[in-house]
Scaffold this active site. Structure first.
Site, mmCIF file in Angstrom:
data_model
loop_
_atom_site.group_PDB
_atom_site.id
_atom_site.type_symbol
_atom_site.label_atom_id
_atom_site.label_comp_id
_atom_site.label_asym_id
_atom_site.label_seq_id
_atom_site.Cartn_x
_atom_site.Cartn_y
_atom_site.Cartn_z
ATOM 1 N N SER A 20 20.820 7.677 30.542
ATOM 2 C CA SER A 20 21.466 6.413 30.284
ATOM 3 C C SER A 20 20.951 5.681 29.044
ATOM 4 O O SER A 20 21.640 4.822 28.520
ATOM 5 C CB SER A 20 21.301 5.492 31.487
ATOM 6 O OG SER A 20 19.941 5.171 31.690
ATOM 7 N N SER A 44 16.798 9.657 32.209
ATOM 8 C CA SER A 44 17.485 8.777 31.262
ATOM 9 C C SER A 44 16.757 8.539 29.937
ATOM 10 O O SER A 44 17.320 7.913 29.039
ATOM 11 C CB SER A 44 17.780 7.429 31.911
ATOM 12 O OG SER A 44 18.882 7.545 32.772
ATOM 13 N N LYS A 92 15.983 -0.876 24.986
ATOM 14 C CA LYS A 92 17.131 -0.678 25.877
ATOM 15 C C LYS A 92 17.507 -1.996 26.549
ATOM 16 O O LYS A 92 16.623 -2.744 26.985
ATOM 17 C CB LYS A 92 16.766 0.364 26.943
ATOM 18 C CG LYS A 92 17.904 0.741 27.874
ATOM 19 C CD LYS A 92 17.441 1.759 28.906
ATOM 20 C CE LYS A 92 18.606 2.310 29.705
ATOM 21 N NZ LYS A 92 18.177 3.353 30.661
#
Lengths: 100, 483
Positions: free
Chosen positions: B154, B178, B79
């Site tokens: 997210s 997330s 990420k």
């Protein structure tokens, strides 16, 4: 008490955000709705409840300390490499002292 | 053989038996990314050079007959909220568009030390604030299971990369769901360990009392393996626990007969049948495996969203104060003086959701409101954590839906932030309590277009081994494919 546009401008100033008038108009009802929803917590009586500032597992220790030893750190030129403006080994910023 | 469809243990076996090289596995993934990424848009930046260098290093170990580390040659996506030395890390924000970190996060360093190959950085909501990856300043990511739908957020890019075979394993971050929610939306497994289990050194800070780094995988074993590698005490993160990390894989296949599974009634009140039916079937499956099912209550659940969004925005407003155009990141032009530079830089660099959260956090911390909002939320957080501690006196694992809704359409919720926040109801509770959670696939919705449903499992602090064991038993029983 509903959140007014004036409140939104005041908070933006505290947060160092230079919001446009359009952003202020958009955020005012959104923030008002969210803060209104947050009032829900007032349904709970918490007078005897300790605030939880961090997660401590049952039986766990909070804030362990490590030995205070000097270790390697980034060389100056590496630390400055991402700076928008640097010079003479420093970060450069606009004049801090404002004239009257 | 499709080298992109393998699990982490299969990749290592292949290398060990010299049926493929790490470089081949890496190149096959890079090729697939070139083909599929323009459509899925899971990656923001590729680290091709670094990946190939690491793959060749692994191949040298094979050639020299040396023992292979546990993640040898396994392609990993990271990420873009997790820093990588020399590889651009934007956090999906314009304010960090050209930021090249001078150091590696502990999680990435540990993965590479275990032989993993970092393919690149994945898209996410800006500063990990969002539940759909639509808040990325660059572009939205599509759900590989259905391109009209969001991948969740997210960590949507990481989940989409694993689901689309653009990586074997991925790292995400989880503050209020997330990792777990995008895992559910994309039909894969995703886990958040106990607060303090995994070092956050090098994770761009959003809400420090809630932030976690954790793994995604297409199998529970891969998740267990990656978690084992990244977990453990780190002198660079004082919030990591000095508690030994068990060998999760050693207990993974153990029998789950007699394990008590709690079903909290509050998580099923008003739940739509398109999610509820699958979760009920999942619970029935666990009962068939010999788990004892018990009805429990977590009475403060309905206060969790209000509590969470006060605490996380307050912490965010403080953490994001560092973006001032001085040491790194964007500096806006055309300013007159220091204060104006700060304000113009922050207005130009942050997107709408980030500004909204900074505003909320600044408000709830401001003079006159601190007691009513922030302190009150911290007290309610104690109550929510206590609910879990009491429940875990009776049960070993708690099972809930991961999300109250299936993956929604792109654009469907972007204009209503409060509705978007409310959909986080089942994941924020564990974050507030600091307990570990995993989301595993639990079939598809019965109605067209048959979207993935995720089941969340929660356990006591530092009881990840038990959590993974139940998740693995569920996977082995065919629970992931339940219809």
């Amino acid at each position: 008490m509903p959140l007014t546009e004036k409140d939104v401008r005041y908070v933006a100033e505290l947060a160092h955000l230079d919001l446009t008038d359009e952003e202020i108009r958009k955020f005012q009802p959104q923030l008002d709705a969210i803060l209104g929803y947050m009032q829900k917590l007032n349904q709970l009586d918490t007078t005897q409840v300790e605030p939880m500032a961090q997660v401590i597992a049952p039986g766990g220790v909070s804030l362990p300390l490590r030995p205070d030893r000097i270790h390697e750190s980034l060389p100056q030129e590496v630390a400055l490499a991402n700076a928008p403006e640097a010079g003479a080994g420093h970060f450069k910023v606009p004049s801090v002292i404002e004239r009257e | 053989m499709d080298l992109t469809a393998l699990t982490a243990d299969e990749v290592r076996e292949l290398l060990r038996n010299k049926k493929a090289s790490a470089e081949e596995v890496c190149r096959e993934h890079l090729n697939r990314i070139r083909q599929k990424n323009p459509e899925v848009r899971a990656y923001l930046t590729l680290s091709e050079e670094r990946a190939l260098k690491q793959a060749r290093k692994v191949d040298r170990l094979v050639a020299e007959g040396k023992p292979l580390p546990i993640l040898a040659g396994v392609p990993v996506a990271v990420k873009d909220a997790i820093v990588t030395r020399g590889v651009r890390t934007t956090c999906a924000s314009k304010i960090l568009e050209n930021y090249i970190p001078p150091y590696d996060s502990t999680a990435v360093a540990r993965l590479e030390a275990a032989g993993a190959v970092i393919l690149g950085k994945t898209n996410c909501d800006e500063f990990a604030m969002g539940s759909s990856t639509e808040n990325s300043a660059y572009f939205p990511t599509r759900n590989p299971r259905n391109p009209d739908r969001v991948p969740g957020g997210s960590s949507g890019g990481s989940a989409a990369a694993v689901a689309a075979n653009l990586a074997t394993v991925a790292l995400g971050s989880d503050t209020g769901g997330s990792i777990r929610q995008p895992a559910a939306f994309c039909g894969i497994a995703g886990m958040m360990g106990t607060y303090g289990r995994v070092s956050r050194y090098g994770l761009v800070a959003f809400a420090s009392s809630l932030d976690h780094i954790g793994p995604f995988g297409r199998s529970v074993r891969d998740v267990a393996r990656a978690l084992k590698v990244i977990a453990g005490c780190d002198p660079a993160d004082s919030t990591t626990a000095d508690i030994p990390v068990p060998d999760y894989e050693a207990t993974l296949e153990e029998d789950v007969r007699g394990v008590t599974v709690g079903v909290p009634q509050e998580y099923f009140n008003g739940l739509s049948p398109e999610i509820g039916d699958n979760i009920q079937k999942g619970i029935d499956r666990l009962a068939k495996l010999g788990c004892k099912i018990a009805c429990i209550s977590l009475p403060h659940t309905e206060y969790a969203i209000a509590c969470y969004y006060i605490i996380c925005t307050a912490e965010a407003s403080s953490n994001l104060a560092r973006y001032d155009g001085v040491r790194y990141g964007l500096r806006a032009a055309g300013h007159d003086g220091l204060r104006e530079m700060y304000k113009k830089t922050r207005d130009a660099g942050f997107g709408a959701e980030v500004k909204r959260r900074i505003m909320l956090g600044t408000y709830v911390l401001s003079s006159g409101y601190y007691e009513a909002y922030y302190r009150k939320a911290q007290q309610v957080r104690s109550l929510i954590a206590r609910d879990f501690l009491e429940a875990f006196d009776e049960v070993d694992v708690i099972v809930t839906p991961t999300s109250p809704i299936p993956p929604f359409k792109l654009g469907e919720k972007v204009d209503d932030p409060l509705q978007m926040y409310l959909a986080d109801i089942y994941t924020v509770t564990a974050s507030l309590a600091g307990i570990p959670g995993i989301s595993v696939p639990c079939g598809l919705t019965r109605t067209e277009p048959h979207l993935p449903v995720g089941m969340q499992m929660l356990a006591r602090h530092f009881d990840e081994a038990r959590l993974l064991q139940v998740a693995r038993a569920f996977e082995k029983s065919g629970g992931f494919e339940l219809m």
